[in-house]
Write an enzyme that holds these catalytic residues in place. Sequence first.
Site, short mmCIF file in Angstrom:
data_model
loop_
_atom_site.label_atom_id
_atom_site.label_comp_id
_atom_site.label_asym_id
_atom_site.label_seq_id
_atom_site.Cartn_x
_atom_site.Cartn_y
_atom_site.Cartn_z
N CYS A 150 -10.37 3.92 -6.94
CA CYS A 150 -9.62 2.96 -6.20
C CYS A 150 -9.85 2.21 -5.20
O CYS A 150 -11.06 2.55 -4.59
CB CYS A 150 -8.39 3.59 -5.52
SG CYS A 150 -6.69 2.36 -5.45
N CYS B 48 -6.24 2.56 1.76
CA CYS B 48 -5.14 3.83 1.93
C CYS B 48 -5.68 5.39 2.33
O CYS B 48 -6.11 6.14 1.52
CB CYS B 48 -4.31 4.01 0.69
SG CYS B 48 -3.36 2.75 -0.34
N CYS C 236 -5.16 8.82 0.43
CA CYS C 236 -4.86 8.86 -0.41
C CYS C 236 -6.35 9.30 -1.43
O CYS C 236 -7.45 8.71 -1.07
CB CYS C 236 -4.99 7.95 -1.56
SG CYS C 236 -4.56 7.84 -2.84
N CYS D 24 7.01 10.16 -14.58
CA CYS D 24 6.29 8.39 -14.26
C CYS D 24 4.95 8.85 -14.18
O CYS D 24 4.00 10.08 -13.83
CB CYS D 24 6.63 9.19 -12.41
SG CYS D 24 5.89 7.84 -11.62
N CYS E 281 8.99 5.77 -15.45
CA CYS E 281 8.78 4.88 -14.44
C CYS E 281 6.37 4.86 -14.33
O CYS E 281 6.37 5.55 -15.31
CB CYS E 281 9.40 6.21 -13.20
SG CYS E 281 8.44 5.35 -11.42
N CYS F 67 12.19 2.55 -7.17
CA CYS F 67 11.27 3.54 -6.20
C CYS F 67 10.15 3.00 -6.03
O CYS F 67 9.25 2.69 -5.12
CB CYS F 67 10.70 4.51 -7.35
SG CYS F 67 10.62 5.63 -6.76
N ARG G 286 14.08 11.33 -2.68
CA ARG G 286 13.09 12.07 -3.50
C ARG G 286 13.14 12.48 -2.64
O ARG G 286 11.84 12.42 -1.49
CB ARG G 286 12.13 11.71 -4.54
CG ARG G 286 11.82 12.30 -5.46
CD ARG G 286 10.85 11.89 -6.43
NE ARG G 286 11.32 12.06 -7.50
CZ ARG G 286 11.26 10.22 -7.71
NH1 ARG G 286 10.50 9.18 -7.16
NH2 ARG G 286 12.30 10.07 -8.74
N1 SAM Z 1 -2.28 2.63 -7.02
C1 SAM Z 1 -1.11 2.73 -6.33
C2 SAM Z 1 0.00 2.06 -5.76
O1 SAM Z 1 -1.01 2.90 -4.99
O2 SAM Z 1 0.62 1.21 -5.14
C3 SAM Z 1 0.26 3.69 -7.11
C4 SAM Z 1 -0.46 5.56 -7.04
S1 SAM Z 1 -0.44 6.11 -5.46
C5 SAM Z 1 -1.25 7.01 -5.35
C6 SAM Z 1 1.44 6.18 -4.63
C7 SAM Z 1 2.08 6.45 -3.86
O3 SAM Z 1 1.79 7.99 -3.42
C8 SAM Z 1 1.45 6.02 -2.77
O4 SAM Z 1 1.84 4.71 -2.19
C9 SAM Z 1 1.92 7.10 -1.59
O5 SAM Z 1 2.56 6.60 -0.98
C10 SAM Z 1 1.36 8.42 -2.38
N2 SAM Z 1 0.34 9.28 -1.73
C11 SAM Z 1 -1.06 8.93 -2.03
N3 SAM Z 1 -1.94 9.70 -1.31
C12 SAM Z 1 -0.75 10.78 -1.31
C13 SAM Z 1 -0.97 11.96 -0.18
N4 SAM Z 1 -1.90 12.43 -0.13
N5 SAM Z 1 0.23 12.41 0.62
C14 SAM Z 1 1.39 11.88 -0.05
N6 SAM Z 1 1.40 10.78 -0.68
C15 SAM Z 1 0.53 10.01 -1.11
C1 DTB Z 2 5.31 9.45 -4.35
O1 DTB Z 2 6.25 8.65 -3.68
N1 DTB Z 2 4.33 9.55 -4.09
C2 DTB Z 2 4.21 9.82 -5.77
C3 DTB Z 2 4.30 9.18 -6.82
N2 DTB Z 2 4.94 8.28 -5.93
C4 DTB Z 2 3.47 7.89 -6.92
C5 DTB Z 2 2.55 9.99 -5.64
C6 DTB Z 2 2.26 11.63 -4.47
C7 DTB Z 2 1.01 11.70 -4.64
C8 DTB Z 2 0.32 12.80 -3.50
C9 DTB Z 2 -1.00 12.95 -4.07
C10 DTB Z 2 -1.70 13.54 -5.27
O2 DTB Z 2 -1.74 14.14 -5.89
O3 DTB Z 2 -2.65 12.42 -5.09
FE1 SF4 Z 3 -5.10 3.26 -4.93
FE2 SF4 Z 3 -4.51 5.70 -2.90
FE3 SF4 Z 3 -4.10 3.50 -2.27
FE4 SF4 Z 3 -2.62 3.69 -4.81
S1 SF4 Z 3 -2.61 5.11 -2.82
S2 SF4 Z 3 -3.74 2.22 -4.42
S3 SF4 Z 3 -4.49 5.47 -6.06
S4 SF4 Z 3 -5.74 4.02 -2.69
#
Ligand code: SAM
Ligand code: DTB
Ligand code: SF4
Length: 351
Positions: A59, A63, A66, A103, A134, A194, A266
């Site tokens: 990506c 973030c 992530c 989702c 979703c 959401c 959630r």
């Molecule tokens: N890329 C898209 C975005 O960020 O809008 C969608 C997928 S992203 C993985 C969705 C959400 O997952 C993020 O906004 C974040 O709140 C959550 N998330 C990602 N990595 C995480 C982590 N290591 N622990 C907890 N929540 C996480």
């Molecule tokens: C949200 O708030 N939590 C979910 C979903 N929306 C998309 C994602 C959690 C991701 C946790 C890290 C992972 O599994 O990559």
């Molecule tokens: Fe990309 Fe992860 Fe950020 Fe979503 S949360 S925009 S997958 S870096």
Amino acid sequence: MSAFSASVLRHDWSLPEVKALFELPFNDLLFQAQTVHRQHFDANRVQVSTLLSIKTGACPEDCKYCPQSGHYNTGLDKEKLMEVEKVLKAAAEAKAIGSTRFCMGAAWKHPSAKDMPYVLKMVEGVKAMGLETCMTLGKLDQEQTRALAAAGLDYYNHNLDTSPEFYGNIITTRTYADRLETLSYVRDAGMKICSGGILGMGESLDDRAGLLIQLANLPEHPESVPINMLVKVKGTPLADEQDVDPFDFIRMLAVARIMMPKSHVRLSAGREQMNEQMQALAFFAGANSIFYGEKLLTTGNPQADKDMLLFKRLGIQPEAREEHDDEVHQAAIEQALVEQRDSALFYDATA
Ligand code: SAM
Ligand code: DTB
Ligand code: SF4
């Protein structure tokens, strides 16, 4: 008007009053949250959603939490957009274990024009199975948002993640204003929102309160508010952050419940790292939705049969079940009971 007696949805929360909720004695806060919860929901029902990563890793966003960001080396196997058929197969499996919402998440800054037709087919296919749909695909423009709504997308997940003040410490490649804009497009297109955030990124109490204020002071409350506990992944900048005090995490759920009384709150990422007692407390604080199935997007989640067994032990029913789903859940419970019969989990009075 006190939050306790409020039945009207409020959109004018101030920092001092939200901080005052966080600072209540734990029992007073939980009693208040549970009271509000019971005014709007069956306290023994929890909604279950299943997640699938339809496009994994690489990506362009940065973030810091992530594992899918291309800016960090987390050893993740990158995958291109999944084939529609494979997505539908995963959705059928989610339905078979009793999930009511599917989702689909993509590690994109935003969907591209070339990917949109496939994404729309996924929505149509999942919807046709009788599941709620979703997606979380990053930033959307208005045209994409309308196309997703027309295809049958019920919910769009787009998290604010934290307060506007702390946000810049976590993400620099997308602004808070961008996120609010996407949420407004989603609302205008008639979809459900959401949106929530993450605890454990080094944020202060003001930041936690600030996130909830942003969500609750939107023109309409998000229908779904995911509260994630940071899953610390090696290679990400937040991998060595301090653990959140479990009681502070429960406080966040309780304050979210009080501020957004009609929303599903959630208990999201991080459940694998929580014990059952903490999850029970989370449900008591007003959390009434979980991610169900052994994987989140790239990290682990409790096994489905373990969750069903926990529900059984707590007298919780999954929300919106059909007859068929009852049988599926019962089978999952029975299997988990057999597996755990000899474990130390149960006190054996005959021993
Ligand atoms: N890329 C898209 C975005 O960020 O809008 C969608 C997928 S992203 C993985 C969705 C959400 O997952 C993020 O906004 C974040 O709140 C959550 N998330 C990602 N990595 C995480 C982590 N290591 N622990 C907890 N929540 C996480
Ligand atoms: C949200 O708030 N939590 C979910 C979903 N929306 C998309 C994602 C959690 C991701 C946790 C890290 C992972 O599994 O990559
Ligand atoms: Fe990309 Fe992860 Fe950020 Fe979503 S949360 S925009 S997958 S870096």
